[in-house]
Design a protein around this motif. Structure first.
Motif, PDB file in Angstrom:
ATOM      1  N   TYR A   1       0.876  -1.182   0.000  1.00 26.62           N
ATOM      2  CA  TYR A   1       0.000   0.000   0.000  1.00 26.62           C
ATOM      3  C   TYR A   1       0.909   1.227   0.000  1.00 26.62           C
ATOM      4  CZ  TYR A   1      -4.075   2.889   1.151  1.00 26.62           C
ATOM      5  OH  TYR A   1      -5.081   3.833   1.131  1.00 26.62           O
TER       6      TYR A   1
ATOM      7  N   VAL B   1      -8.624  -1.000  -0.699  1.00 25.22           N
ATOM      8  CA  VAL B   1      -8.730  -0.092   0.451  1.00 25.22           C
ATOM      9  C   VAL B   1      -9.531   1.142   0.071  1.00 25.22           C
ATOM     10  CG1 VAL B   1      -7.423   1.359   2.044  1.00 25.22           C
ATOM     11  CG2 VAL B   1      -6.597  -0.933   1.479  1.00 25.22           C
TER      12      VAL B   1
ATOM     13  N   GLN C   1      -6.682  -1.507   5.841  1.00 26.14           N
ATOM     14  CA  GLN C   1      -5.570  -2.049   5.062  1.00 26.14           C
ATOM     15  C   GLN C   1      -5.314  -3.515   5.444  1.00 26.14           C
ATOM     16  OE1 GLN C   1      -2.068   0.622   5.278  1.00 26.14           O
ATOM     17  NE2 GLN C   1      -3.504   2.115   6.128  1.00 26.14           N
TER      18      GLN C   1
END
Length: 557
Positions: free
Chosen positions: A325, A356, A380
């Motif tokens: 991420y 997400v 997440q």
């Protein structure tokens, strides 16, 4: 007709890995072992506690159909001993006069020649045998070819009474079938108990233990034979299956086992690592998963899990997935790839930003006007958990979850996120122990491990500060004390059940100890929903430490 006395006895001992409930498979193990023992000329072949059912069978053994199937299988094996080959000492559940016993049966000359019952039923830690079994009467020895064999079952050897009874009623050799699970302190404990019984009775003793994983328990084997002078005659390896033939001779002062192979035992961190590998392997194999999948973050916990999985199953059955991420660092990407490459595992990168951001968009109307907080961080983790579970569903691999005991203790984990998974090999290892095992694995691996040798965990993973990477510049120590302090406090709270005041008296900050104790109590609801994992300490979460979720007691309140 009684058999004539003998001056020599050949006894084969089977340190094997049964499967709970697999009566046909366990019986085939008996037959294969008996064929080998027959080739070696054995008179008697001995198996471990409840071998035919697998140990521990828990409430499965209360099922009448299971009880009947165990008895029928034992009687079938008994009939096969009419061929003149070795007799069998076989652990089995046994119903007699409406009572269910943990028993050992002598199978000889085509029949069940004798049965003895376990007297002392353990009811502590991982054991609750009083829940399912009736305690047997004090046993006498079993006559076998002119020799009186004392066959106390596992826990029976931990107190003086049963051995004293056997000695007083004429036992000449003690043969002890065991289902004793691994814990760090176990080798000294077993040896001390066995030596004490030998000294008290004046008899030689064979301690034969199961090997293999069963859910959270790992049975380490490590069987051994002591002569009446307390000398070690035979030592089996731990964490490996073995069948060994031993030669016994009658002397003027009693029976003696001829000295045989004495394998070195794995101890300390090496034993912990081997236990975690064996527990993971057997959980996957016995539950028939194709392999495993895990999130490889570039951190130390997932790196160690990947190494254990490769050692347990072979790298071709381990699928590592990096799930980056915005907060995933370049170092993490490099380190994760380095682990997978060193181990030879499949490695894929699946960015989680679309998942997400999609979840955040769904929640935006409900969260309008609310500040961002741990909720968005947990999204997440949960996106990663969902992706891994989807891979598991699609390809039949089990998700390995990678949280350690420090995190499980304090609740530093996300339900339905990084806690997702079928099994956790690190569940009973504190973070400081994870660091030690990573360093260990880079210089050593178990003899039967299937993974690559050498440095498989990049040194940078061990050196860098731990982080969940759920926000900018996040470090574990933002939320937790330094792990060397935290783990020392947790060990005193969990393993030793110490009071806050007594821990503070050792020099720990009283406020910090109280905070850690509060975190430990509040995280119980998470632990109750965690995946099973290998037990290596004397007090793991689940089988040993069973606290209520709803609990308002606080020390000093």
């Amino acid at each position: 007709m009684a058999s004539a006395p003998v001056d020599q006895l050949l006894i084969a001992f089977a340190q094997l890995n049964p499967v709970v409930g697999d009566l046909a498979g366990n019986a085939e193990k008996v037959r294969a072992a008996r064929r080998l023992a027959a080739e070696q000329g054995a008179d008697l072949l001995m198996f471990t506690e409840l071998f035919i059912s697998g140990y521990p069978p828990e409430d499965l053994v209360l099922k009448p159909a299971f009880q009947l199937a165990c008895r029928q299988m034992v009687e079938e094996l008994a009939r096969e001993t009419a061929d003149g080959g070795p007799a069998l000492l076989l652990g089995t559940p046994w119903v007699e006069a409406g009572r269910l016993y943990n028993a050992v049966a002598l199978l000889e000359e085509g029949r069940v020649a004798a049965v003895r019952y376990k007297v002392d039923l353990p009811n502590y830690g991982p054991f609750d045998e009083k829940r399912v079994f009736a305690a047997g009467p004090m046993p006498g020895p079993i006559p076998f070819r002119g020799v009186r064999l004392g066959v106390p079952v596992c826990e029976d050897v931990w107190s003086e009474d049963v051995i004293e009874c056997l000695s007083e009623t004429g036992a000449e050799i003690l043969l002890i079938p065991n289902g004793s699970p691994y814990r760090r302190t176990v080798y000294d404990e077993r040896t001390n108990v066995a030596v004490a019984r030998v000294v008290e009775s004046g008899l030689p003793l064979a301690y034969i233990n199961q090997v293999g994983g069963q859910d959270e328990l790992v049975f380490d084997g490590g069987s051994f034979v002591l002569n009446a002078d307390r000398s070690l005659a035979v030592q089996f390896p731990n964490f490996q299956e073995r069948i060994r033939l031993t030669r016994w001779e009658r002397w003027a002062d009693g029976w003696r086992c001829e000295e045989g192979a004495r394998a070195p035992l794995l101890t300390g961190d090496e034993a912990d690592y081997a236990a975690c590998v064996l527990g993971l392997r057997d959980y996957v194999e016995k539950n028939r998963f194709r392999g495993v999948v895990l999130g490889l973050s570039g951190g130390i916990d997932s790196a160690l899990c990947a190494a254990m999985a490769a050692d347990a199953l072979g790298p071709e059955r381990v699928h590592c997935v990096m799930l980056p991420y915005h907060y995933t660092s370049g170092d993490s990407l490099t380190d994760a790839a380095g682990v997978a490459q060193a181990l030879g595992c499949r490695y894929d990168i699946v960015p989680i930003a679309p998942a997400v951001e999609g979840l955040e968009a769904c929640l935006a109307p409900l969260f309008a006007g609310q500040a961002r907080d741990v909720t968005e961080e947990n999204l997440q983790s949960r996106a990663r958990g969902t992706i891994l579970m989807s891979i598991s569903n699609k390809f039949g691999s089990m998700v390995v979850t990678t949280g350690n005991k420090s995190e499980m203790s304090t609740g530093y984990a996300t339900l339905y996120g990084d806690m997702n998974g079928g099994y956790n090999p690190l569940k009973d290892l504190y973070k400081t122990e994870v660091f030690r095992l990573c360093e260990l694995r880079n210089r050593w691996k178990p003899a039967e491990a299937l993974g690559a040798g050498g440095v498989v965990i990049p040194p940078n993973i061990i050196a860098k500060p731990p982080t969940a990477e759920l926000r900018e510049n996040q470090k574990d120590q933002d939320s937790l004390p330094p792990y060397e302090v935290l783990d020392a406090i947790l060990e005193r709270l969990v393993e030793e059940e110490r009071t806050v005041a007594s821990i503070a008296a050792e020099g720990f900050d009283p406020a910090l100890v109280a905070k850690v104790e509060r975190m430990l109590n509040l995280a119980e609801y998470k632990r109750r929903q965690a995946a099973p994992g290998v037990k290596v300490t004397t007090r793991n979460f689940g089988r040993d430490r069973r606290y209520p979720i709803t609990n308002r007691f606080r020390e000093g309140a």
